[in-house]
Design a protein around this motif. Structure first.
Motif, PDB file in Angstrom:
ATOM      1  N   ASP A  12       0.822  -1.205   0.000  1.00 30.30           N
ATOM      2  CA  ASP A  12       0.000   0.000   0.000  1.00 30.30           C
ATOM      3  C   ASP A  12       0.864   1.267   0.000  1.00 30.30           C
ATOM      4  N   ASN A  15      -0.626   4.837  -0.571  1.00 29.75           N
ATOM      5  CA  ASN A  15      -1.349   5.388   0.570  1.00 29.75           C
ATOM      6  C   ASN A  15      -0.367   5.950   1.608  1.00 29.75           C
ATOM      7  N   TYR A  16       0.724   5.226   1.846  1.00 29.79           N
ATOM      8  CA  TYR A  16       1.710   5.693   2.823  1.00 29.79           C
ATOM      9  C   TYR A  16       2.432   6.952   2.335  1.00 29.79           C
ATOM     10  N   GLN A  17       2.560   7.113   1.014  1.00 29.15           N
ATOM     11  CA  GLN A  17       3.145   8.345   0.485  1.00 29.15           C
ATOM     12  C   GLN A  17       2.297   9.557   0.873  1.00 29.15           C
ATOM     13  N   ARG A  18       1.004   9.393   0.902  1.00 27.93           N
ATOM     14  CA  ARG A  18       0.130  10.492   1.332  1.00 27.93           C
ATOM     15  C   ARG A  18       0.182  10.672   2.851  1.00 27.93           C
ATOM     16  N   MET A  19       0.199   9.581   3.575  1.00 27.49           N
ATOM     17  CA  MET A  19       0.175   9.637   5.037  1.00 27.49           C
ATOM     18  C   MET A  19       1.445  10.262   5.626  1.00 27.49           C
TER      19      MET A  19
END
Length: 89
Positions: A12, A15-19
């Motif tokens: 994922d 998603n972690y790039q955004r988080m």
């Protein structure tokens, strides 16, 4: 700090790039930290602080606003307030 298993982190990643823009992410494998994913801004701050530490002194500009505030608000404990009293006559 967000914690993610290595397999979930890999699966994922988008998603972690955004988080990571909000907070660092600890990546663990079998319950042990294997690394940390941080934003470019956090990494730049880390590099700046590491360079400052290698100088063995910090300038006020090297400190965060919270660190400068903590220094301004700090007080000398009473037992150390008058070191000349410790010297005797």
């Amino acid at each position: 700090m967000i914690t993610a298993s290595a397999s979930l982190f890999k699966k994922d990643f988008g998603n972690y790039q955004r988080m990571v823009r909000r907070e660092p992410i600890e990546v663990v494998n079998h319950g042990e930290p294997t690394g940390y994913f941080v934003s470019p801004e956090d990494f730049a701050e880390y590099q700046r602080l590491r360079a400052a530490a290698s100088r063995r002194h910090l300038r006020p500009v090297d400190l965060s606003d919270d660190q400068r505030k903590a220094l301004r608000e700090s007080r000398v404990p009473p037992e150390f307030a008058a070191p000349e009293d410790l010297m005797g006559d």
